[in-house]
Scaffold this motif. Sequence first.
Motif, PDB file in Angstrom:
ATOM      1  N   UNK A  45      -2.196   7.190   9.586  1.00  0.00           N
ATOM      2  CA  UNK A  45      -2.968   7.094   9.893  1.00  0.00           C
ATOM      3  C   UNK A  45      -2.925   8.642   9.963  1.00  0.00           C
ATOM      4  N   UNK A  46      -2.684   9.201  10.384  1.00  0.00           N
ATOM      5  CA  UNK A  46      -2.835  11.084  10.960  1.00  0.00           C
ATOM      6  C   UNK A  46      -2.472  11.617   9.828  1.00  0.00           C
ATOM      7  N   UNK A  47      -3.422  12.764   9.713  1.00  0.00           N
ATOM      8  CA  UNK A  47      -3.441  13.936   9.280  1.00  0.00           C
ATOM      9  C   UNK A  47      -1.931  14.117   8.252  1.00  0.00           C
ATOM     10  N   UNK A  48      -0.905  13.839   8.798  1.00  0.00           N
ATOM     11  CA  UNK A  48       0.654  14.755   8.524  1.00  0.00           C
ATOM     12  C   UNK A  48       0.958  13.410   6.846  1.00  0.00           C
ATOM     13  N   UNK A  49       0.995  12.688   7.765  1.00  0.00           N
ATOM     14  CA  UNK A  49       1.233  10.680   7.057  1.00  0.00           C
ATOM     15  C   UNK A  49       0.029  10.929   5.831  1.00  0.00           C
ATOM     16  N   UNK A  50      -1.266  11.213   5.868  1.00  0.00           N
ATOM     17  CA  UNK A  50      -1.920  10.387   4.801  1.00  0.00           C
ATOM     18  C   UNK A  50      -1.828  11.658   3.652  1.00  0.00           C
ATOM     19  N   UNK A  51      -1.439  13.176   3.995  1.00  0.00           N
ATOM     20  CA  UNK A  51      -1.810  14.418   2.898  1.00  0.00           C
ATOM     21  C   UNK A  51      -0.386  14.084   1.918  1.00  0.00           C
ATOM     22  N   UNK A  52       0.789  13.454   2.800  1.00  0.00           N
ATOM     23  CA  UNK A  52       2.586  12.591   2.168  1.00  0.00           C
ATOM     24  C   UNK A  52       1.646  11.364   1.387  1.00  0.00           C
ATOM     25  N   UNK A  53       0.913  11.073   1.898  1.00  0.00           N
ATOM     26  CA  UNK A  53       0.932   9.672   1.028  1.00  0.00           C
ATOM     27  C   UNK A  53      -0.216   9.885  -0.923  1.00  0.00           C
ATOM     28  N   UNK A  54      -1.049   9.958   0.054  1.00  0.00           N
ATOM     29  CA  UNK A  54      -2.428  10.782  -1.182  1.00  0.00           C
ATOM     30  C   UNK A  54      -1.079  11.282  -1.989  1.00  0.00           C
ATOM     31  N   UNK A  55      -0.237  12.704  -1.359  1.00  0.00           N
ATOM     32  CA  UNK A  55       0.827  12.991  -2.898  1.00  0.00           C
ATOM     33  C   UNK A  55       1.201  12.384  -3.728  1.00  0.00           C
ATOM     34  N   UNK A  56       1.876  11.531  -2.705  1.00  0.00           N
ATOM     35  CA  UNK A  56       2.340  10.154  -3.454  1.00  0.00           C
ATOM     36  C   UNK A  56       2.339   9.273  -4.213  1.00  0.00           C
ATOM     37  N   UNK A  57       0.972   9.000  -4.021  1.00  0.00           N
ATOM     38  CA  UNK A  57      -0.072   8.138  -4.683  1.00  0.00           C
ATOM     39  C   UNK A  57      -0.516   8.329  -6.068  1.00  0.00           C
ATOM     40  N   UNK A  58      -0.814   9.636  -5.701  1.00  0.00           N
ATOM     41  CA  UNK A  58      -1.648  10.474  -6.662  1.00  0.00           C
ATOM     42  C   UNK A  58      -0.345  10.652  -7.736  1.00  0.00           C
ATOM     43  N   UNK A  59       0.975  10.900  -7.854  1.00  0.00           N
ATOM     44  CA  UNK A  59       1.795  10.898  -8.558  1.00  0.00           C
ATOM     45  C   UNK A  59       1.595   9.905  -9.433  1.00  0.00           C
ATOM     46  N   UNK A  60       1.504   8.099  -9.019  1.00  0.00           N
ATOM     47  CA  UNK A  60       1.460   7.403  -9.580  1.00  0.00           C
ATOM     48  C   UNK A  60       0.165   6.587 -10.445  1.00  0.00           C
ATOM     49  N   UNK A  61      -0.796   7.379 -10.083  1.00  0.00           N
ATOM     50  CA  UNK A  61      -2.303   7.639 -10.839  1.00  0.00           C
ATOM     51  C   UNK A  61      -1.459   8.340 -12.125  1.00  0.00           C
TER      52      UNK A  61
END
Length: 233
Positions: free
Chosen positions: A124-140
């Motif tokens: 849940x850290x900022x670096x992990x979440x920002x990368x997860x956001x980009x990952x999920x956004x690509x799939x969305x």
Amino acid sequence: MSRPHPAVWLRDEPPPRRPRLTRERITEAAVALLDAEGVPGFSMRRLAARLGAGTMSLYEYVPAKEDLFDLALDTVMAEIDLPEPATARPPDWRAELTRQAVQSRRVMRRHPWMTELIGTRPLLGPNALSRSERFHAALAAAGFAGAELVAAAGAVSSYVHGYVVTENVWRTRMRDPAEERELRRRAQEYLAGESGRYPVLSEHSRLEDADFDAGFRSGLEIVLDGIAARLTR
């Protein structure tokens, strides 16, 4: 009459005071300790020794060892590049997932302790979440939503994590290339001699192939092909 003040070069100056600890400095030392000793060798006492501080003084900045694991994980997550999108258009989902998967493997190879902590600590850290956001956004952007989006992201993440766990263990125990080649040769030879019992393994296995990079990319392509097939339904 007062005595003249001696030049600085002629005086014995007291050593400068050690600056106070900071959470950032403690985290940096924690990453270095984890790189050197792994999770089993990590302790607040050893960390304090690296910092030249008292063990109890660390708790003023980080209340628990688990907090340091969280901070260390998020710090190394920043090593996964997160470039600015080239255009305002949604990212190509396959290229984005491939980029993050390849870089994630490199980072987990550089910091083998990550595979032991990922899955046991919330990312849940900022670096992990920002990368997860980009990952999920690509799939969305590709068309996934809800549970299927989460499952697709999890399929790629689980593949990367599982592959690197196996790779790290193998590399830890098999350090001599010549010994590895001999072991692989003997295993391949054994399967060839057991072709009657294991015909598929004997015909298709490539145990003498030690190219982890090619194996990783091939497996990743298969996972992504499955995601692409799901999108066409």
